[in-house]
Write an enzyme that holds these catalytic residues in place. Structure first.
Site, PDB file in Angstrom:
ATOM      1  N   ASP A 279      24.791  13.959  19.184  1.00  0.00           N
ATOM      2  CA  ASP A 279      25.083  14.471  20.508  1.00  0.00           C
ATOM      3  C   ASP A 279      23.732  14.882  21.087  1.00  0.00           C
ATOM      4  O   ASP A 279      22.811  15.224  20.339  1.00  0.00           O
ATOM      5  CB  ASP A 279      26.031  15.669  20.388  1.00  0.00           C
ATOM      6  CG  ASP A 279      26.206  16.391  21.700  1.00  0.00           C
ATOM      7  OD1 ASP A 279      26.676  15.758  22.654  1.00  0.00           O
ATOM      8  OD2 ASP A 279      25.851  17.582  21.759  1.00  0.00           O
TER       9      ASP A 279
ATOM     10  N   ASP B 238      22.959  17.251  24.158  1.00  0.00           N
ATOM     11  CA  ASP B 238      22.799  18.630  24.608  1.00  0.00           C
ATOM     12  C   ASP B 238      23.379  19.620  23.605  1.00  0.00           C
ATOM     13  O   ASP B 238      24.548  19.549  23.257  1.00  0.00           O
ATOM     14  CB  ASP B 238      23.466  18.812  25.968  1.00  0.00           C
ATOM     15  CG  ASP B 238      22.902  17.850  27.003  1.00  0.00           C
ATOM     16  OD1 ASP B 238      21.671  17.670  27.025  1.00  0.00           O
ATOM     17  OD2 ASP B 238      23.687  17.270  27.772  1.00  0.00           O
TER      18      ASP B 238
END
Length: 181
Positions: free
Chosen positions: A16, A18
């Site tokens: 992922d 952020d």
């Protein structure tokens, strides 16, 4: 399709963006605000040295909400690569939460697209993320997942996660089957 190596090393590790690779700045469209999380560069350097393919799977609902453009997302992603090195694939979902797309995590679409782009089997792939939708997307696609919670990760999500690590370095240890102290 690439498979795990004989020593159990994964074919690919997805991240992922952020809150996992870089500090979470909500709806960030400014490359100057990109700050890698502690250990990200070292973890990626090690994976690349081992020949493990890397990718990013990222929900970017700010595009659908009109808070940033897809071009700004690409500029931020380019800055991430400047700071952390090149990724073998980027998969981004620009849809809003209520659009019902198949790519937005926790749906498996981003993970499946990344695996297809990398020509790897999801069963030989790990996803490292900071919230439950990352874990659910990986599992729905047939991949494995490690949750690396941040201070904003819901404690109930942490409790439900099948595998957690306190930071990226420990997550890498789990992915590579190393003893984590």
């Amino acid at each position: 399709m690439a498979r795990s190596t004989a020593d159990g090393q994964p074919a690919a590790v997805l991240f992922d963006r952020d809150g996992t690779l870089v500090e979470d700045v909500p709806y960030n469209g400014d490359p100057d605000l990109v700050r890698p999380v502690a250990g990200a560069a070292e973890v990626l350097t090690e994976l690349r040295a081992l020949g493990v393919r890397t990718g990013v799977v990222s929900n970017q609902s700010g595009v659908a909400a009109g808070l940033l453009t897809l071009n700004q997302v690409h500029q931020v992603n380019a800055r991430v690569e400047e700071l952390l090195g090149p990724f073998d694939t980027w998969q981004v979902c620009p849809h809003g939460r209520d659009e019902g797309c198949g790519c937005r995590k926790p749906a498996p679409g981003l993970v499946r697209a990344a695996c297809a782009a990398l020509r790897v089997d999801p069963a030989d792939t790990w996803l490292i993320g900071d919230i439950e939708s990352d874990v659910r997307a990986a599992r729905a696609a047939g991949a494995r997942a490690v949750l690396v919670p941040t201070p904003v990760t819901d404690p109930a999500e942490v409790a439900r996660a099948p595998l957690t690590a306190p930071d990226l370095r420990a997550a890498l240890g789990l992915v590579l089957g190393r003893v984590v102290c």
